[in-house]
Structure formats: structure tokens, C-alpha cells
Design an enzyme around this catalytic site. Sequence first.
Site, mmCIF file in Angstrom:
data_model
loop_
_atom_site.group_PDB
_atom_site.id
_atom_site.type_symbol
_atom_site.label_atom_id
_atom_site.label_comp_id
_atom_site.label_asym_id
_atom_site.label_seq_id
_atom_site.Cartn_x
_atom_site.Cartn_y
_atom_site.Cartn_z
ATOM 1 N N GLU A 128 37.842 45.271 43.086
ATOM 2 C CA GLU A 128 38.543 44.340 43.963
ATOM 3 C C GLU A 128 37.512 43.327 44.425
ATOM 4 O OE1 GLU A 128 40.620 43.822 48.281
ATOM 5 O OE2 GLU A 128 39.972 45.812 47.685
ATOM 6 N N CYS A 169 39.368 40.310 52.281
ATOM 7 C CA CYS A 169 39.673 39.840 50.932
ATOM 8 C C CYS A 169 41.077 39.269 50.855
ATOM 9 C CB CYS A 169 39.481 40.958 49.919
ATOM 10 S SG CYS A 169 40.309 42.482 50.368
#
Length: 176
Positions: free
Chosen positions: A124, A158
Amino acid sequence: GPTGELNHWQPRGRGVFVCIAPWNFPLAIFGGQVMAALVTGNAVAAKSAPQTPAIGDRLVRLLHLCGVPTGVLQHVPGDGDTGAALVAHRACAGVAFTGSSATAKQIQRVLANGPGPLVPLIAETGGINAMVVDSSALPEQVVDSVIHSAFHSAGQRCSALRLLCLHSAVAEDMER
């Protein structure tokens, strides 16, 4: 199958998963990586971010107290060199990584050049997170959502908003 082959799927762990977590969510992402690897039958070498080793250590000790054997879960604090050594180790059967795209690419190269079978990489690395505002949007709701998404954690998530796409019917109202 039609040509006589036997297709049989059996869920099983892969071996030792290396979990490398970021500094900005030192418990949530670290814990999620570790738990996912454990519940799928893997042992875990868990490397917390260099800035947050105490949180990683506390979670691992808590999991040990809950019954996870020390031989199945180990906390390996350290910097990028420590993570690189874990990824390159012959026992590494998978990697869960959250961090920069550049580091994910380095990990990918190491795993691709390994001597054995392919090692999975779950990475990720953030991205361009967009909000699309249609013509039915109310300006006050959009402003509130944009501020919350883009700046709630000082932009250090994120999932923080990076791109705002406004329908032409509401764009002028949003500029005011």
C-alpha cells in the site's frame, strides 16, 4: 478437469510473512498487517517504523500474552536496512508493506530476483485519492468533506484527499 488434471485448493499458510508498517498509523496498519498474516496461517516477522518501536513492541507483547506463540510472531525493530534484510532472507514467504512507492519498488525487485518461487508482495503506497462532486452537491457539505478528508490528519493518511473533481454545474459555487 476435462483433460484429466486434478484441481484442488487447500487454504494454508505460506511460511514467514514480513510485515513492514509506516510511522503515521503505528498501531492500526501494523496491527492489521500482523493479524492478517497470522489468521491466514503464517508466522510473522513484524517491523515497525523506526519512529514507533515502542508501539510495535507493545502490540506484539500483548499478542503473546493472548496466546500467540513467540515462535510464530516476533517484533524486529529497526530502520530500512533491517527491513531490507528481512525481505531478502531466504525464509521470507511474503511481504506486507505500507510506505513509499520507491521502497515498494525496491522490495519488488529483491523478491523478483530471489532464487526460489515467487514471493507475494502486498504493498500500500498511497496514491492520488480523488473526490468527485456531482451536480446535486451542497457547497457546505463539500467544503466540510474536503477539509476533513484532506487535512484531518494533517494530510498524513494514505487516504487523504489529493484531487478534487467538481461538476461544472457546481464548480462556480464552490469557488466562492
